[in-house]
Motif scaffolding. Structure first.
Motif, PDB file in Angstrom:
ATOM      1  N   UNK A 197       0.811  -1.228   0.000  1.00 32.61           N
ATOM      2  CA  UNK A 197       0.000   0.000   0.000  1.00 32.61           C
ATOM      3  C   UNK A 197       0.838   1.269   0.000  1.00 32.61           C
ATOM      4  N   UNK A 198       2.015   1.205   0.597  1.00 34.42           N
ATOM      5  CA  UNK A 198       2.805   2.429   0.710  1.00 34.42           C
ATOM      6  C   UNK A 198       3.898   2.547  -0.341  1.00 34.42           C
ATOM      7  N   UNK A 199       4.388   1.429  -0.837  1.00 31.17           N
ATOM      8  CA  UNK A 199       5.575   1.494  -1.713  1.00 31.17           C
ATOM      9  C   UNK A 199       5.333   1.070  -3.157  1.00 31.17           C
ATOM     10  N   UNK A 200       4.439   0.110  -3.384  1.00 34.08           N
ATOM     11  CA  UNK A 200       4.253  -0.370  -4.756  1.00 34.08           C
ATOM     12  C   UNK A 200       3.590   0.719  -5.603  1.00 34.08           C
ATOM     13  N   UNK A 201       3.782   0.625  -6.914  1.00 33.50           N
ATOM     14  CA  UNK A 201       3.096   1.541  -7.817  1.00 33.50           C
ATOM     15  C   UNK A 201       1.610   1.189  -7.828  1.00 33.50           C
ATOM     16  N   UNK A 216      -3.181  -3.835  -6.962  1.00 27.07           N
ATOM     17  CA  UNK A 216      -4.229  -4.871  -6.909  1.00 27.07           C
ATOM     18  C   UNK A 216      -3.664  -6.270  -7.166  1.00 27.07           C
ATOM     19  N   UNK A 217      -2.725  -6.353  -8.086  1.00 25.67           N
ATOM     20  CA  UNK A 217      -2.124  -7.652  -8.400  1.00 25.67           C
ATOM     21  C   UNK A 217      -1.343  -8.223  -7.224  1.00 25.67           C
ATOM     22  N   UNK A 218      -0.653  -7.348  -6.515  1.00 28.85           N
ATOM     23  CA  UNK A 218       0.145  -7.807  -5.369  1.00 28.85           C
ATOM     24  C   UNK A 218      -0.769  -8.271  -4.243  1.00 28.85           C
ATOM     25  N   UNK A 237       3.002 -22.155  -6.656  1.00 25.42           N
ATOM     26  CA  UNK A 237       1.930 -22.530  -7.590  1.00 25.42           C
ATOM     27  C   UNK A 237       1.043 -21.312  -7.890  1.00 25.42           C
ATOM     28  N   UNK A 238       0.651 -20.603  -6.829  1.00 28.54           N
ATOM     29  CA  UNK A 238      -0.136 -19.385  -7.018  1.00 28.54           C
ATOM     30  C   UNK A 238       0.655 -18.381  -7.850  1.00 28.54           C
ATOM     31  N   UNK A 239       1.941 -18.365  -7.626  1.00 28.91           N
ATOM     32  CA  UNK A 239       2.807 -17.421  -8.322  1.00 28.91           C
ATOM     33  C   UNK A 239       2.791 -17.667  -9.826  1.00 28.91           C
ATOM     34  N   UNK A 240       2.709 -18.929 -10.173  1.00 27.26           N
ATOM     35  CA  UNK A 240       2.739 -19.331 -11.576  1.00 27.26           C
ATOM     36  C   UNK A 240       1.600 -18.685 -12.357  1.00 27.26           C
ATOM     37  N   UNK A 241       0.383 -18.769 -11.814  1.00 28.36           N
ATOM     38  CA  UNK A 241      -0.752 -18.129 -12.462  1.00 28.36           C
ATOM     39  C   UNK A 241      -0.600 -16.609 -12.423  1.00 28.36           C
ATOM     40  N   UNK A 242      -0.114 -16.137 -11.298  1.00 27.56           N
ATOM     41  CA  UNK A 242       0.058 -14.696 -11.088  1.00 27.56           C
ATOM     42  C   UNK A 242       0.946 -14.091 -12.157  1.00 27.56           C
ATOM     43  N   UNK A 243       1.976 -14.831 -12.473  1.00 26.54           N
ATOM     44  CA  UNK A 243       3.009 -14.364 -13.391  1.00 26.54           C
ATOM     45  C   UNK A 243       2.413 -13.924 -14.736  1.00 26.54           C
ATOM     46  N   UNK A 244       1.400 -14.670 -15.220  1.00 27.44           N
ATOM     47  CA  UNK A 244       0.771 -14.331 -16.514  1.00 27.44           C
ATOM     48  C   UNK A 244       0.063 -12.980 -16.433  1.00 27.44           C
ATOM     49  N   UNK A 245      -0.742 -12.821 -15.387  1.00 28.59           N
ATOM     50  CA  UNK A 245      -1.453 -11.541 -15.226  1.00 28.59           C
ATOM     51  C   UNK A 245      -0.484 -10.388 -15.077  1.00 28.59           C
ATOM     52  N   UNK A 246       0.600 -10.688 -14.368  1.00 28.74           N
ATOM     53  CA  UNK A 246       1.615  -9.653 -14.159  1.00 28.74           C
ATOM     54  C   UNK A 246       2.221  -9.230 -15.495  1.00 28.74           C
ATOM     55  N   UNK A 247       2.476 -10.195 -16.361  1.00 26.59           N
ATOM     56  CA  UNK A 247       3.020  -9.901 -17.682  1.00 26.59           C
ATOM     57  C   UNK A 247       2.138  -8.920 -18.442  1.00 26.59           C
ATOM     58  N   UNK A 248       0.823  -9.147 -18.345  1.00 25.02           N
ATOM     59  CA  UNK A 248      -0.117  -8.228 -19.012  1.00 25.02           C
ATOM     60  C   UNK A 248      -0.052  -6.832 -18.378  1.00 25.02           C
TER      61      UNK A 248
END
Lengths: 510, 510
Positions: B460-464, B469-471, B490-501
């Motif tokens: 909340x204080x440091x991320x852009x 929301x993704x974090x 495992x959760x990270x794996x799915x996360x990674x795709x959304x993060x790429x977008x």
């Protein structure tokens, strides 16, 4: 008229404080909801063993919604922490209590994992706010109101100095520890720090007693409960082989770096492997052995009787099995000559560990093929006990050794590898580890080598043969060509399945 | 008969060593295939700028299969390391050379990443074997054969002490640095270490010159090449906001921990954010500022002229832009009074950093939501420059600050987040970081809090805002219920795709 002095009266030489003796049921009322409480205790030694269970009963009966912040040196006996756990909102810096662990995992207890040397200093700096109450076990109160601690030092001196109110628990079931301790407090900014004038394990730089403003004492209670004995499982064949490999590595260092017979001071972790190493060291060619460590434990007792083999030891606590404590009591006077107990900011001081060329050793949960160490978290999420002083010693050691069995049996019959391609939580980076040891051998990280070459070495020398092909397979999958540090979470994902099968097919007695 | 003294003769007061002056083409013949060579140089200052390119030419022409082990203080200028890179088989402990990096990534050059303070001591302990040749830039040779170093100290003293053969490069294009240095060597086991008698930034505990056995000198060469200037990009709006947040945090600490006007000594990393912080500090309410750091750089020059604002500084090197160097030359005498240059085992000493209550600051590649820091490896596999002294300072600091822009633009137009759910390489664990700062704010890790609460704060204080929301989504996916430290590959794996977008959809001008 002469009255027979009670054993309690003999231990309290200050009349003012003797007058403050109250039943523990009265004393506990000084701790209330929301308080920050700093207590004595380290590795299940020297905690307020009477006060704390009584405080738990008091909260249960009168104020079950109470929650406190609890700060200690390190772990407390289960009998002490267990009943209090439901009333702890925040906890630091180390615990080994199943009850606390459960509440930490469920998010009901906040736990922050801090290097023990830093924790003591942070406490003095005020990072954890005001200390409302200090509860400290002592073995004696001197005429001037200062105190002699008991079997551990931990953060007792800082707690007595910083707390607004103090409760002393005089333990008449433990011997008078006068002469064991070397007490000093860390400097606090903006006071100028001072070079610690300590050049040898035996040197003392402080006082034998803790001096503090004893007008802050609000209650004195008696305890008749000795330290709870630490279970000791005995030495397995695997433990012994690990210990032999540690000694083989030390002998290699001796020859390579010109140590002669003069082994640098040894830090030893706690537990069975640690005791096995201390045992192997006894029969090694090294003489005049010195321990600069956190805990003086069972395996070190035999050294006390052999002046050729042993020079002296420094620790922040003694911690024994039931058998060990009996032997310790017999050797008590000799131990007083040979052992110094210090605050944990001193026992774990980076300055001293580096200056004395300490050899550090510790057991992790698992290591990875590059030498990263997970000491605290199973599966990256669930903390076991905490970091303790492992980082203080690994980072600042002359030579740092992480030793582990190559495999660990699970309750469900499977066997996991303690040498992994990747660990999901890292407490000690590859930068801080100079040697990885298992029962199969040892691998070095002391010279200039790429991580991949180091990894091949750790796999071939330290991993269990059953898991070696799989670990090599990961290195090959992850590394494109000659890449020096293959790390690939995607490759790991496929790897994980094959690894699961290998854990199941691990040969019995393997 | 009186002869006009050449500028080289003026710098060499020892007749024996003056007689050893040879053309650099002769001197390079002393280094042969397989040698371990330890050289001067730190942050592109004080390297043997004439000898090393000449050695590269010599190898290219006469022995192109030659490979050496190269040990330095820290980074060398590209003009110095680039031509030599193909001839380096092993390298430590830090480099910023594109040529070396390429060879490290392809597995042709072995590189080991070591804390700088530990590297210097390991060198003295013999962990890297014998040093065949030391090549050290000096600004003067005294009558007794001892030397005055130039713009950096690094491992020069250790190299001169340990090497079998010594080559001195006398640089007549740099001023005579007499009076800048404070030279001492670390103790080596089994000698007893000593408490470093240093209580203030300005204290000196050694000698201004390096004393060594000058009979080992096999050649003296002249250099007329000044230090290569370090490019300086200027301060962006993001840099300025990060700097303002750092100052806001320091002001909070001042009020909370009773610092008054007396700011503890500052360690500052190198680069644009560091220079922005030094600039903001100048206009802050803090007075009598002291720097205990690795590199004295552009932003610190203005302090030299303001006795109310500035007390003094200690570093192991000076490193300037072209403009900065001109200003430094004007202020040279004043700088001699105010700045001490020390060996890197001293500038980065855990003992001193802790004693002086140093405030440590450094820029990472990325941090994770728990405060783990990746300082060295992109994608976990490819090293950038190395660890440097970041671990020495973070771990032992009174207050440690990791500062980074919240995002970083890639060359392909995407923008990545520097606050990640998980970092694939960890150099500094959460245990060592007390504050995370970006241009959006700062988040603390000083009190007793569960990792998850800390993570919410960092997000909340440091991320852009674009990535927040993704974090949060990762935290929710990974954590079963109230789990205190959700970590789930495992959760990270799915996360990674959304993060790429999200990296692709990052708004221009973000």
């Amino acid at each position: 008229m002469l009255l027979a002095m009670s054993s309690l009266q003999k231990r309290i030489e200050n009349a003012e404080l003797l007058a403050k003796v109250v039943p523990v049921e009265e004393a506990v009322k000084h701790v209330t909801d929301g308080n920050t409480v700093a207590i004595s205790g380290f590795t299940k030694s020297g905690e307020p063993k009477t006060f704390f269970p009584a405080l738990a009963r008091h909260f249960t009966e009168t104020a079950p919604a109470s929650r406190i912040t609890l700060l200690s040196g390190a772990s407390l006996a289960d009998d002490v922490e267990g009943p209090m756990a439901p009333f702890i909102r925040k906890r630091g810096p180390y615990m080994s209590s199943a009850a606390s662990r459960k509440l930490i995992h469920s998010g009901e207890m906040d736990f922050t994992d801090v290097h023990l040397s830093a924790f003591a200093r942070n406490l003095m700096y005020g990072f954890y706010g005001e200390i409302d109450v200090a509860v400290v076990e002592v073995s004696r109160i001197l005429a001037d109101g200062s105190v002699i601690l008991s079997s551990s030092v931990g953060i007792s001196a800082e707690a007595l100095f910083r707390a607004r109110k103090v409760i002393l628990e005089v333990n008449t079931a433990v011997p008078d520890y006068t002469g064991f301790h070397d007490i000093a407090l860390p400097a606090v900014h903006p006071k100028v720090g001072w070079p610690l004038p300590l050049l040898n394990v035996r040197d003392r730089i402080g006082t034998p007693n803790v001096e503090f403003d004893h007008r802050k004492v609000v209650a004195v209670v008696e305890s008749r409960t000795p330290d709870h004995p630490v279970p000791f499982k005995g030495t397995s064949e695997t433990d012994r082989r690990i210990a032999q490999n540690v000694i083989a590595f030390l002998l290699q260092c001796r020859d390579q770096f010109g140590w002669g017979e003069r082994l640098p001071p040894i830090q030893s972790g706690v537990g069975n492997v640690a005791n096995a190493i201390i045992g192997e060291l006894y029969t090694s060619p090294f003489q005049k052995i010195r321990f600069w460590t956190e805990v003086f434990q069972d395996g070190m007792l035999r050294y006390l009787e052999d002046d050729a083999k042993f020079e002296n030891a420094s620790a922040t606590a003694v911690s024994f099995s039931a058998d060990g404590r009996r032997r310790f009591m017999e050797l008590f006077e000799r131990c007083r000559d040979k052992l110094v107990l210090r605050p944990m900011w001193l026992s774990n001081s980076p300055e001293i560990i580096s200056r004395l060329f300490v050899i550090a050793m510790n057991t992790p949960i698992e290591v990875d093929i590059y030498g990263h160490v997970n000491s605290t978290h199973i599966d990256g999420s669930r903390i076991v006990n905490g970091l303790g002083g492992s980082g203080d010693f690994f980072r600042n050691a002359y030579v740092s050794i992480v030793h582990t069995p190559s495999t660990r049996p699970l309750k469900d019959g499977r066997t996991v590898s303690c040498v992994m391609p990747y660990v999901r939580h890292i407490d000690h980076t590859e930068h801080d580890i100079k040697c990885v040891v298992t029962e199969h051998g040892y691998a070095l990280n002391m010279d200039i080598r790429s991580p991949k070459r180091r990894a091949v070495d750790i796999i071939d020398k330290c991993a269990h043969p059953h898991f070696r092909p799989l670990l090599h397979a990961y290195l090959d999958m992850a590394g494109a060509g000659d890449e020096p540090r293959p790390t690939d979470l995607k490759a790991l994902e496929g790897w994980w399945r094959e690894y699961g099968e290998a854990c199941t097919s691990f040969p019995k007695g393997g």
